[in-house]
Design an enzyme around this catalytic site. Sequence first.
Site, short mmCIF file in Angstrom:
data_model
loop_
_atom_site.label_atom_id
_atom_site.label_comp_id
_atom_site.label_asym_id
_atom_site.label_seq_id
_atom_site.Cartn_x
_atom_site.Cartn_y
_atom_site.Cartn_z
N ASP A 9 0.83 -1.09 -0.04
CA ASP A 9 0.03 -0.13 -0.02
C ASP A 9 0.88 1.17 -0.03
OD1 ASP A 9 -2.46 1.43 -0.18
OD2 ASP A 9 -2.81 1.10 2.01
N GLY A 10 0.22 2.28 -0.37
CA GLY A 10 1.03 3.57 -0.58
C GLY A 10 -0.05 4.74 0.09
N GLU A 47 2.50 4.08 -4.28
CA GLU A 47 2.03 2.46 -4.23
C GLU A 47 2.80 1.65 -5.26
OE1 GLU A 47 -0.93 1.26 -3.20
OE2 GLU A 47 -2.37 2.68 -2.91
N ASP A 69 -4.36 -2.63 -3.39
CA ASP A 69 -5.63 -1.95 -3.67
C ASP A 69 -5.49 -0.90 -4.93
OD1 ASP A 69 -4.22 0.19 -2.18
OD2 ASP A 69 -5.60 -0.11 -0.56
N HIS A 124 -9.37 -0.31 2.30
CA HIS A 124 -10.06 0.01 3.59
C HIS A 124 -11.43 -0.86 3.75
CE1 HIS A 124 -7.77 3.67 3.30
NE2 HIS A 124 -8.03 3.69 2.07
N ASP A 134 -1.65 -0.18 5.35
CA ASP A 134 -2.22 1.14 5.33
C ASP A 134 -1.59 1.92 6.52
OD1 ASP A 134 -4.04 3.30 4.23
OD2 ASP A 134 -4.98 2.84 5.96
#
Length: 143
Positions: A9-10, A47, A69, A124, A134
């Site tokens: 994740d970023g 990301e 994501d 999320h 995250d």
Amino acid sequence: MKEVIIYTDGACSHNPGPGGWAAVLLYGGHRKEIFGGEKRTTNNQMEMTAVIEALKALKEPCHVKIHSDSAYIVNCFQQKWYQKWQKNGWMTSTKKPVENKELWQDLLALTKKHKVEFIKVKGHSDVELNNRCDELARAAVPK
């Protein structure tokens, strides 16, 4: 070939602005968390950096399942956008330069060293390791 599961994740505070990236790598019973940040970047760059750094952390060619994501990354590989970009001299279908070209080139080179599968994760949501990435990425954003 070893099978490695990776979640990435970023995060970015403003876009562009300070950002962070994170990855959780799983192999057998082992788990490794990596993360970092930059003072001025974009969400897409973070990301991509998460995936790049995760692949760089592998010590040998592996079968890798990357859970992200980021529609930007997953769609690029699942729909093979990069093939058209390369064929068109790193120009988009609208004849504009591809954003983040250097990161895409780094990422493509790393995907050639491994057998990589990209899997889209809903952001999320209740995916524990995506949520952990995250959390790590947000914590890595420079203050």
